[in-house]
Design a protein around this motif. Structure first.
Motif, PDB file in Angstrom:
ATOM      1  N   PHE A  10     103.658 110.771 -27.456  1.00  0.00           N
ATOM      2  CA  PHE A  10     104.702 111.655 -27.978  1.00  0.00           C
ATOM      3  C   PHE A  10     104.196 113.091 -27.887  1.00  0.00           C
ATOM      4  N   PRO A  11     104.644 113.869 -26.885  1.00  0.00           N
ATOM      5  CA  PRO A  11     104.078 115.198 -26.646  1.00  0.00           C
ATOM      6  C   PRO A  11     104.264 116.160 -27.823  1.00  0.00           C
ATOM      7  N   ALA A  12     105.346 115.989 -28.607  1.00  0.00           N
ATOM      8  CA  ALA A  12     105.614 116.938 -29.694  1.00  0.00           C
ATOM      9  C   ALA A  12     104.461 117.009 -30.692  1.00  0.00           C
ATOM     10  N   ASP A  13     103.830 115.873 -31.020  1.00  0.00           N
ATOM     11  CA  ASP A  13     102.722 115.909 -31.976  1.00  0.00           C
ATOM     12  C   ASP A  13     101.422 115.387 -31.365  1.00  0.00           C
ATOM     13  N   GLY A  14     101.448 115.016 -30.104  1.00  0.00           N
ATOM     14  CA  GLY A  14     100.216 114.619 -29.414  1.00  0.00           C
ATOM     15  C   GLY A  14      99.647 113.283 -29.852  1.00  0.00           C
ATOM     16  N   ASN A  15     100.483 112.397 -30.406  1.00  0.00           N
ATOM     17  CA  ASN A  15     100.008 111.077 -30.848  1.00  0.00           C
ATOM     18  C   ASN A  15     100.647 109.966 -30.020  1.00  0.00           C
ATOM     19  N   CYS A  16     100.000 108.811 -30.124  1.00  0.00           N
ATOM     20  CA  CYS A  16     100.504 107.633 -29.396  1.00  0.00           C
ATOM     21  C   CYS A  16     100.900 106.526 -30.364  1.00  0.00           C
ATOM     22  N   THR A  17     101.797 105.667 -29.890  1.00  0.00           N
ATOM     23  CA  THR A  17     101.950 104.348 -30.518  1.00  0.00           C
ATOM     24  C   THR A  17     101.397 103.344 -29.509  1.00  0.00           C
ATOM     25  N   TYR A  18     100.650 102.371 -30.033  1.00  0.00           N
ATOM     26  CA  TYR A  18     100.039 101.361 -29.158  1.00  0.00           C
ATOM     27  C   TYR A  18     100.659 100.005 -29.446  1.00  0.00           C
ATOM     28  N   THR A  19     101.161  99.350 -28.407  1.00  0.00           N
ATOM     29  CA  THR A  19     101.611  97.954 -28.531  1.00  0.00           C
ATOM     30  C   THR A  19     100.708  97.166 -27.582  1.00  0.00           C
ATOM     31  N   ILE A  20      99.819  96.388 -28.180  1.00  0.00           N
ATOM     32  CA  ILE A  20      98.676  95.857 -27.429  1.00  0.00           C
ATOM     33  C   ILE A  20      98.763  94.327 -27.274  1.00  0.00           C
ATOM     34  N   TRP A  34      98.965  92.967 -31.221  1.00  0.00           N
ATOM     35  CA  TRP A  34      98.966  93.914 -32.348  1.00  0.00           C
ATOM     36  C   TRP A  34      99.559  95.254 -31.960  1.00  0.00           C
ATOM     37  N   CYS A  35      99.839  96.061 -32.979  1.00  0.00           N
ATOM     38  CA  CYS A  35     100.306  97.422 -32.751  1.00  0.00           C
ATOM     39  C   CYS A  35      99.509  98.333 -33.671  1.00  0.00           C
ATOM     40  N   SER A  36      99.347  99.573 -33.257  1.00  0.00           N
ATOM     41  CA  SER A  36      98.556 100.506 -34.059  1.00  0.00           C
ATOM     42  C   SER A  36      99.017 101.926 -33.791  1.00  0.00           C
ATOM     43  N   SER A  37      99.217 102.688 -34.866  1.00  0.00           N
ATOM     44  CA  SER A  37      99.561 104.106 -34.708  1.00  0.00           C
ATOM     45  C   SER A  37      99.557 104.800 -36.061  1.00  0.00           C
TER      46      SER A  37
END
Ligand SMILES: [Zn+2]
Length: 776
Positions: free
Chosen positions: A199-209, A320-323
């Motif tokens: 997500f470029p607006a805040d520079g974070n990711c969501t991970y779906t692993i 799992w997912c992590s963010s």
């Protein structure tokens, strides 16, 4: 209308009326038993479709420690696998699946991808360039036995063969470990069944692993090792086992995963624990991490680490997912008397849809599917929001789902129902193939088809008129009409399936709905479907086990159905070619002669007859009466004493039943039916009578058993029929309904006159908000 006489012969009087005596139909085999198309039953798999007395399956337990490197978007892990050989065979080596190697630069997926270019190409279609530049795939850094000795191994693309120091005998177990790391793929640039969204607006990711650790391939009594390469379309074949997984992630991340969280106090705040407590008894989902808290975490970007520990029993996989971007809500539900957590994880971009619907859809799915299959056996079920282009992906207790509103929070009806539908579908996969553990690498339909069928039923229970994307027979018609070169049978390997969605999802789902509504009936079908799920829960079924179980539990011979719908590509296309109307000729001259006269009189006068009547003022005979004889005054419709005597002697010899039939006044119709499509189908006939009433007759598919191409059927009624209609309620997926009427009816369609193409509003919610000035 025609009149027929009833006569008696010592033999064969019924044959003339009811049986077909055409030449031998080369398609008679449509009703033969499947025979050699199915494997011979044995002690592992019974002829009834149930697991046999010596059924066995392997087991693999995993102890995994892994770390998510958020800066480099990489996973590093180590696992200890305990593999139990429950087979009667000695194993010299083991096969593991290295699914991440799909993203290897040397992957066969890229090498075997075919395509062409034209003047305009979408960026999506160019993803093979990005993909061939991505440093993906597992880096296997160690394979060791439990004493730490190196095990020799060979990597063959997406499979790894681990050689055993000594053969693993029946009943023995083998403990070994694997270490690895890999770069996570960007879901927006390189699509896949897992990955991250940035997500470029805040520079974070969501991970779906998922597919994130080397997993044991299945060894079973049907294929031996199922180690067919992973090319992307055919999903997975996996062994059941217990999991203990420790995931180290940034300490402001929220993690959702398969299994129970074992160290709640170390990873959750007291507020979060308190909110979970409330969710245990709340009527509606309770927010455990709210949107404001997620936004705060997005900004702070903590640099510490935390380890989340999960345990799961008797699952075939772990995802799992992590963010730090996740909002988290939960509700403890009652599913067939058991307490089950329904949970959702989603970034703020999912709202307002996700907060309102996701967890409710999870709960609804668990309840609806449990009723039709087996009671949901796991402690939780999670729905995670991902980019995934609206689609989803399923794992035990956790799935990743699309469906994102516009940035202004409005959404189209398609987004809303698509999102609820995909959640029902992916949560539904817990039952097929996570519990009823079929081989997805070989048969996509065994999980996608059965799941889509249950999804349709759950959607219709969610909301009246729910716009399901499959299930109803008429929805499969356009697929069944497609040209033969683009069709393959449902019984085709997952990687070779053409038109994947309609073939693996829609057609089997429709076929099951037709079985339920029209061939078997709801009550018996539901019992049999539950029987299949119960027999094969926590086991590995193959197609024959399903086909045989459904027959075994219903007492309905379905070989013709499986043959046509699952092994064939023909469509249903039945035409009502002709109807002939008859009444019984009573042979009573008082009745029949006036009728015959009326019939003759009603014949139209030809144009020559009409003109001759005018033009020929006098004929030769008119001028020469001496030319008249007996026949010039003979009236064939006059009732003579001989006629009466003949009838009396006929009537006197009739039995009371025969007399009753002759005087019944019944109306007889012969319906000539043609099977133009080739797929066998029950025949459903609606009769609309002249007095305004109607009646439906359903003839089982066996009506075609002596001739599968052309038959005629005699129907009698006590009232005259005005209109015959085949399949009036669209039960059979008939691909041409225009020839279903007798008399024929023109099917009106409406065409639009236009000057230029108009745009239909895709998002009426947004338009309405703009109109009322609510737009943010
Ligand atoms: Zn699916």
């Amino acid at each position: 209308m025609k009149r027929f006489t009833v006569f008696c012969l010592a033999l064969g009087c019924i044959t003339g009326l009811y049986a077909q005596t055409k030449e031998i139909d080369p398609a008679y085999s449509k009703f033969e038993q499947l025979g050699t198309a199915l494997p011979t039953p044995n002690n592992y798999r019974s002829a009834s479709g149930a697991p046999g007395p010596q059924y066995w399956q392997q087991r693999a337990d995993y102890d995994i420690k892994a770390e998510l490197d958020d800066n480099n978007r990489r996973i590093t892990g180590a696992e200890t696998i305990t593999y139990y050989n429950n087979s009667p065979d000695e194993l010299g080596y083991l096969w593991l699946q290295l699914d991440q190697n799909l993203f290897d630069k040397e992957s066969n997926t890229l090498k075997t991808q075919t395509g062409t270019l034209n003047n305009s190409v979408s960026f999506n279609a160019m993803s093979f360039v990005t993909r061939s530049q991505f440093d993906g795939g597992f880096k296997i850094t160690a394979v060791k036995d439990k004493s730490g000795n190196k095990l020799t191994h060979i990597i063959n693309k997406t499979m790894m063969r681990v050689n055993l120091p000594q053969p693993l005998r029946p009943g023995q177990k083998f403990i070994f470990s694997v270490e690895w790391n890999y770069n996570i793929n960007d879901m927006q640039k390189i699509r896949g069944r897992s990955g991250y969204e940035f997500f470029p607006a805040d520079g974070n990711c969501t991970y779906t692993i998922a597919q994130w650790f080397p997993r044991m391939a299945v060894y079973d009594d049907v294929w031996g090792w199922q180690h067919k390469q992973f090319l992307g379309q055919g999903e997975f074949a996996l062994t059941f086992g217990n999991y203990k997984v420790a995931l180290t992630v940034p300490d402001d991340h929220i993690v959702g995963a398969t299994g129970n969280l074992m160290n709640e106090k170390q990873v959750l705040t007291s507020t979060q624990i308190q909110r979970l407590k409330e969710a245990e008894t709340a009527k509606n989902p309770v927010v455990i991490v709210n949107q404001q808290e997620a936004i705060e975490a997005e900004k702070k970007k903590s640099t510490g680490k935390k380890t989340w520990i999960f345990q799961a029993e008797n699952v075939r996989d772990f995802a799992w997912c992590s963010s730090r971007r996740y909002i988290w809500d939960a509700k403890l539900c009652d599913v067939e008397g058991a307490k089950v957590w329904a949970m959702s994880y989603y970034p703020k971009e999912g709202n307002p849809l996700w907060g309102q619907y996701s967890t409710r859809a999870v709960e609804h799915t668990l309840k609806s599917y449990s009723k039709r299959t087996v009671a949901y056996p796991y402690p939780k079920a999670i729905s995670v929001h991902w980019i995934g282009n609206g689609g989803g992906m399923e794992y035990p207790m956790i799935c990743f789902n699309g469906g994102r509103p516009e940035a202004d929070g409005t959404y189209s009806a398609q987004t809303k129902y698509g999102m609820i539908g995909v959640i029902i579908h992916e949560v539904g996969h817990n039952f097929f193939p996570m519990i009823v553990n079929s081989d997805e690498r070989q048969w996509s339909w065994m999980d996608e088809g059965l799941n889509s069928f249950c999804q349709y039923l759950a959607e219709q229970e969610w909301e009246r008129g729910y716009p399901s994307w499959n299930g109803e027979p008429y929805q499969i018609v356009s697929y069944m009409r497609s040209s033969k070169e683009t069709l393959v049978p449902i019984m085709t390997n997952s990687e070779q399936v053409l038109q994947f969605g309609p073939n693996a999802y829609d057609k089997p789902a429709t076929a099951l709905n037709i079985l339920r509504e029209t061939v078997i009936g709801r009550e018996l079908f539901d019992i049999a479907f539950k029987e299949y799920a119960t027999r094969w829960a926590f086991k590995h079924p193959h197609p024959a086990d399903f086909f045989r179980s459904m027959e075994d539990a219903t007492g309905v011979d379905l070989d013709w159905f499986w043959r046509g719908w699952f092994y064939g590509i023909d469509p249903v296309e039945v035409s009502l070619e002709d109807v002939n109307y008859y009444k019984i000729n009573s042979q009573n001259p008082d009745v029949e002669k006036p009728l015959a006269k009326a019939d003759a009189d009603s014949k139209p006068k030809t144009i020559s007859q009409q003109r001759n009547a005018e033009e020929i003022k006098k004929t030769l005979v008119d001028d020469n009466p001496e030319l008249n004889d007996f026949y010039n005054s003979y009236n064939p419709y006059q009732i003579t004493p001989e006629d009466k005597a003949q009838f009396d002697s006929y009537y006197k010899n009739l039995t009371p039943e025969e007399k009753k039939l002759i005087e019944s006044g019944l109306h007889f119709y012969t319906l000539k039916l043609k099977n133009n499509g080739g797929l066998i189908s029950p025949v459903i006939v609606k009769m609309e009578f002249e007095d305004g009433t109607e009646k439906i007759e359903t003839y089982p598919a066996e009506i075609w058993r002596l001739n599968s191409k052309e038959i005629s059927k005699v129907i009698f009624t006590d009232k005259p029929v005005k209109q015959f209609t085949l399949d009036p309620y669209l039960q059979t997926a008939d691909i041409d309904t225009e020839n279903n009427y007798f008399p024929r009816k023109p099917e009106a369609s409406r065409f639009q006159l236009f000057k230029q193409q108009g745009n239909r509003p895709k998002n009426p919610m947004q338009q309405a908000q703009k109109a009322s000035g609510q737009q943010k």
